[in-house]
Scaffold this motif. Structure first.
Motif, PDB file in Angstrom:
ATOM      1  N   UNK A  42       0.854  -1.198   0.000  1.00 53.48           N
ATOM      2  CA  UNK A  42       0.000   0.000   0.000  1.00 53.48           C
ATOM      3  C   UNK A  42       0.886   1.243   0.000  1.00 53.48           C
ATOM      4  N   UNK A  43       0.554   2.194  -0.850  1.00 49.52           N
ATOM      5  CA  UNK A  43       1.371   3.395  -1.060  1.00 49.52           C
ATOM      6  C   UNK A  43       0.934   4.555  -0.164  1.00 49.52           C
ATOM      7  N   UNK A  44       0.706   4.299   1.107  1.00 49.31           N
ATOM      8  CA  UNK A  44       0.200   5.347   1.997  1.00 49.31           C
ATOM      9  C   UNK A  44       0.761   5.180   3.403  1.00 49.31           C
ATOM     10  N   UNK A  45       0.718   6.258   4.182  1.00 42.69           N
ATOM     11  CA  UNK A  45       1.211   6.216   5.567  1.00 42.69           C
ATOM     12  C   UNK A  45       0.096   6.320   6.596  1.00 42.69           C
ATOM     13  N   UNK A  46      -1.141   6.362   6.138  1.00 41.78           N
ATOM     14  CA  UNK A  46      -2.257   6.427   7.084  1.00 41.78           C
ATOM     15  C   UNK A  46      -3.305   5.348   6.783  1.00 41.78           C
ATOM     16  N   UNK A  47      -2.867   4.307   6.100  1.00 44.34           N
ATOM     17  CA  UNK A  47      -3.669   3.110   5.858  1.00 44.34           C
ATOM     18  C   UNK A  47      -2.681   1.952   5.779  1.00 44.34           C
ATOM     19  N   UNK A  48      -3.182   0.746   6.027  1.00 43.61           N
ATOM     20  CA  UNK A  48      -2.270  -0.391   6.057  1.00 43.61           C
ATOM     21  C   UNK A  48      -2.954  -1.635   5.497  1.00 43.61           C
ATOM     22  N   UNK A  49      -2.258  -2.749   5.582  1.00 46.44           N
ATOM     23  CA  UNK A  49      -2.760  -4.025   5.082  1.00 46.44           C
ATOM     24  C   UNK A  49      -2.696  -5.066   6.187  1.00 46.44           C
ATOM     25  N   UNK A  50      -3.585  -6.023   6.129  1.00 45.72           N
ATOM     26  CA  UNK A  50      -3.545  -7.129   7.073  1.00 45.72           C
ATOM     27  C   UNK A  50      -4.216  -8.346   6.443  1.00 45.72           C
ATOM     28  N   UNK A  51      -3.812  -9.516   6.908  1.00 41.66           N
ATOM     29  CA  UNK A  51      -4.513 -10.751   6.576  1.00 41.66           C
ATOM     30  C   UNK A  51      -5.260 -11.148   7.834  1.00 41.66           C
ATOM     31  N   UNK A 124      -8.033   6.676   8.549  1.00 38.39           N
ATOM     32  CA  UNK A 124      -8.559   8.043   8.570  1.00 38.39           C
ATOM     33  C   UNK A 124     -10.084   8.004   8.561  1.00 38.39           C
ATOM     34  N   UNK A 125     -10.694   9.056   9.098  1.00 35.75           N
ATOM     35  CA  UNK A 125     -12.166   9.115   9.201  1.00 35.75           C
ATOM     36  C   UNK A 125     -12.863   9.268   7.855  1.00 35.75           C
ATOM     37  N   UNK A 126     -12.328  10.117   7.004  1.00 33.41           N
ATOM     38  CA  UNK A 126     -13.027  10.403   5.744  1.00 33.41           C
ATOM     39  C   UNK A 126     -12.644   9.391   4.668  1.00 33.41           C
ATOM     40  N   UNK A 127     -13.477   9.226   3.654  1.00 30.62           N
ATOM     41  CA  UNK A 127     -13.167   8.312   2.556  1.00 30.62           C
ATOM     42  C   UNK A 127     -11.895   8.729   1.818  1.00 30.62           C
ATOM     43  N   UNK A 128     -11.170   7.752   1.333  1.00 27.19           N
ATOM     44  CA  UNK A 128      -9.955   7.987   0.556  1.00 27.19           C
ATOM     45  C   UNK A 128      -9.928   7.030  -0.630  1.00 27.19           C
ATOM     46  N   UNK A 129      -9.163   7.412  -1.629  1.00 28.22           N
ATOM     47  CA  UNK A 129      -8.855   6.511  -2.745  1.00 28.22           C
ATOM     48  C   UNK A 129      -7.427   6.037  -2.519  1.00 28.22           C
ATOM     49  N   UNK A 130      -7.283   4.771  -2.176  1.00 24.74           N
ATOM     50  CA  UNK A 130      -5.981   4.209  -1.828  1.00 24.74           C
ATOM     51  C   UNK A 130      -5.429   3.397  -2.995  1.00 24.74           C
TER      52      UNK A 130
END
Length: 139
Positions: A42-51, A124-130
């Protein structure tokens, strides 16, 4: 050795986990790879990945509640507050989770367990395009 790369764009609806397993599995199934490795980044610092487990939705809700308690949104706790009270907690939650996953590909399929799914964890609270980058290498 062959390599394939794809960018997956995910629209989030704000804080929470969004399962992205299906588009990843469908993409890998269309590749000419029998054995290899899938990297999900993931190309972001305020969202992540998990299994995580994808059979019982209570797992996702419990994880969301746990992280809310673990890393509260309270500007008195942080110096970096200029982007809102959810920004610094989002960075901390990302640091505590993962920005990339590695999954073996066997017989042309990522080897997820029976109850496992791949999730984008929006902090983050608001919607984003990740943007999630998928990379497969193998033969």
């Amino acid at each position: 050795m062959k390599q394939f790369v794809r960018k997956l764009h995910v629209e989030t609806s704000g804080k929470g986990l969004s399962e992205i397993t299906r588009p990843i599995l469908e993409w890998v199934a269309g590749l000419d790879i029998a054995t290899g490795v899938l990297t999900v980044y993931i190309c972001h610092t305020s969202a992540s990945l998990t299994i995580q487990e994808n059979a019982d939705p209570d797992v996702v809700h419990d994880l969301e509640r746990f992280f809310a308690r673990l890393v509260p949104e309270d500007n008195r706790l942080y110096q970096h507050t200029m982007e809102g009270p959810d920004d610094m907690p989002a960075h901390i939650r990302t640091a505590l989770t993962q920005t990339h996953l590695t999954v073996p590909v066997v017989d042309g399929t990522p080897t997820l367990g029976t109850w496992q799914g791949i999730y984008l964890f929006e902090h983050r609270r608001r919607p984003h395009r990740r943007t999630v980058v998928l990379h497969v290498i193998g033969e």
